[in-house]
Design an enzyme around this catalytic site. Structure first.
Site, PDB file in Angstrom:
ATOM      1  CE1 TYR A 134     -10.900  19.120 -30.116  1.00 52.94           C
ATOM      2  CE2 TYR A 134     -11.178  21.377 -29.349  1.00 52.94           C
ATOM      3  CZ  TYR A 134     -11.721  20.179 -29.780  1.00 52.94           C
ATOM      4  OH  TYR A 134     -13.080  20.045 -29.873  1.00 52.94           O
ATOM      5  CE  LYS A 138     -12.530  20.192 -33.384  1.00 51.53           C
ATOM      6  NZ  LYS A 138     -13.572  19.360 -33.993  1.00 51.53           N
TER       7      LYS A 138
END
Length: 163
Positions: A134, A138
């Site tokens: 994750y 990002k």
């Protein structure tokens, strides 16, 4: 001002949509895989390029990109389509339609490796240290945003959201 909100039917997307609608003066376009009027009129899979949803970016002044798998524990199986492929498609649609600004919902997980260090003060200059798929996705989106800013002149704001 025309504003496209991806992930418009999600928690933050709904709040932003409602806030802008109440303020007035905005032509709001909500895109989401879940059709929840007024936030998103039809289901839209932004992870799959389709000219029908790309047209929604036409004439947009701002794209607020919120759509993604929002779980830091997510595996690459969902991060790749929902956080990488989807983001690449949204950024390309914005580039093609010469959108002036992208506001990207990044995450404090870009700096997740510092979470147990007491002697580090986090600043905008702190080197990234993602510890999961994750956070890495990002970070990738933030870097691509910088490329869009440098090469295309699009104003990109990476908003690192945390809890």
């Amino acid at each position: 001002m025309r504003v496209v909100i991806t992930g418009a039917a999600g928690n933050i997307g709904r709040k932003l949509y409602d806030h802008l609608r109440e303020r007035g003066g905005f032509d709001l376009v909500g895109l989401d895989r879940d059709a929840r009027p007024p936030y998103a009129e039809a289901p839209t899979d932004l992870a799959v390029w389709d000219e029908s949803w790309v047209r929604a970016f036409g004439g947009a002044d701002v794209v607020v990109h919120l759509a993604a798998d929002r779980y830091p524990t997510a595996s690459w199986d969902t991060i790749l389509p929902l956080n990488v492929d989807l983001m690449l498609n949204v950024y390309e649609a914005a580039r093609r339609h010469k959108v002036g600004r992208i506001v990207f919902a990044s995450s404090n997980w870009v700096l997740g490796g510092y979470r147990f260090e007491d002697d580090v003060t986090l600043t905008p200059e702190t080197p990234p240290m993602p510890v999961n798929a994750y956070g890495a996705a990002k970070l990738f989106a933030e870097r691509l945003g910088r490329q869009l800013a440098d090469r295309e002149g699009i104003s990109v704001i990476n908003l690192r959201i945390g809890y």
